[in-house]
Design an enzyme around this catalytic site. Structure first.
Site, PDB file in Angstrom:
ATOM      1  N   TYR A  28       0.813  -1.214   0.000  1.00 44.92           N
ATOM      2  CA  TYR A  28       0.000   0.000   0.000  1.00 44.92           C
ATOM      3  C   TYR A  28       0.849   1.267   0.000  1.00 44.92           C
ATOM      4  CZ  TYR A  28       1.350  -0.428   4.846  1.00 44.92           C
ATOM      5  OH  TYR A  28       2.093  -0.574   5.988  1.00 44.92           O
ATOM      6  N   GLY A  29       2.176   1.128   0.084  1.00 43.78           N
ATOM      7  CA  GLY A  29       3.029   2.305   0.233  1.00 43.78           C
ATOM      8  C   GLY A  29       4.233   2.283  -0.669  1.00 43.78           C
ATOM      9  N   THR A  30       5.418   2.330  -0.076  1.00 40.32           N
ATOM     10  CA  THR A  30       6.648   2.507  -0.840  1.00 40.32           C
ATOM     11  C   THR A  30       7.054   1.279  -1.648  1.00 40.32           C
ATOM     12  OG1 THR A  30       8.049   1.883   1.028  1.00 40.32           O
ATOM     13  CG2 THR A  30       7.509   4.238   0.786  1.00 40.32           C
ATOM     14  N   LEU A  31       6.406   0.144  -1.441  1.00 42.36           N
ATOM     15  CA  LEU A  31       6.698  -1.035  -2.270  1.00 42.36           C
ATOM     16  C   LEU A  31       5.918  -1.025  -3.588  1.00 42.36           C
ATOM     17  CD1 LEU A  31       6.832  -3.807   0.463  1.00 42.36           C
ATOM     18  CD2 LEU A  31       8.677  -3.233  -1.117  1.00 42.36           C
ATOM     19  N   GLU A 105      10.877  -4.406   6.092  1.00 40.28           N
ATOM     20  CA  GLU A 105       9.834  -3.839   6.933  1.00 40.28           C
ATOM     21  C   GLU A 105      10.171  -3.884   8.429  1.00 40.28           C
ATOM     22  OE1 GLU A 105       7.780  -2.074   5.584  1.00 40.28           O
ATOM     23  OE2 GLU A 105       7.196  -2.891   3.646  1.00 40.28           O
TER      24      GLU A 105
END
Length: 188
Positions: A28-31, A105
């Protein structure tokens, strides 16, 4: 000439190894594609340890907030007002790939927790069974939600990510957990 004892007959080649078990990971983010940590998934694509499974969204509204350095955090606080069905991407990942994602993470360091999440694949509208996501660790999730004013984002978009600071460019004198503690204790 006959086959040696224990050799498979020539007409029956050895069976291919069983397909490696894969886990669906909701990012949902930087990946996500276009963001700074997507390079790790690209590396995993090259080794066969990850593949794109589709655009997806959480089945239920969940808080998505930004913490220190505009780092995104999905909070395992279902039913909170001010939440949205969070948009993201779904990847099929091997155990080896999952270990690399866990390292990024900070799972062993208490940064994030890998937990089940209910998601729906965008084009199909069907539930993706057995998916996981990296949630903010329960040790600070409620504080992060309070610090955000109990308002979440529907998506970690380029506009939401504006001001994101890559890990290598952050101050090095504090651990990430210390940076989170400073952030949640500061005024908005």
């Amino acid at each position: 000439m006959g086959a040696a004892p224990g050799d498979a007959p020539a007409e029956h080649p050895p069976s291919p190894p069983a397909a490696a078990k894969r886990t669906l990971v909701f990012t949902y983010g930087t990946l996500k594609r276009g963001f700074s940590n997507h390079a790790l998934l690209q590396d995993l694509f090259l080794t066969g340890d990850a593949s794109f499974a589709g655009a997806a969204a959480t089945a239920a509204p969940l808080p998505l907030v930004c913490g220190p350095y505009r780092v995104p955090f999905l909070l395992n606080l279902p039913g909170s007002a001010g939440c949205h069905r969070v948009k993201g991407e779904l990847y099929s990942v091997t155990a080896r790939g999952l270990a690399r994602l866990d390292e990024l993470e900070g799972v062993s360091r208490g940064h994030y927790e890998r937990l089940p999440v209910e998601v729906e694949v965008a084009d199909e509208g069907e539930a993706a069974e057995g998916a996981v996501a990296y949630y903010a660790h329960r040790g600070y999730a409620a504080e992060m939600w309070a610090r955000s004013g109990r308002r979440g984002h529907a998506e970690y978009s380029p506009a939401v990510a504006a001001g994101y600071v890559r890990r290598v460019d952050r101050p090095q004198g504090q651990t990430f957990l210390e940076q989170i503690r400073v952030f949640v204790s500061s005024q908005s």
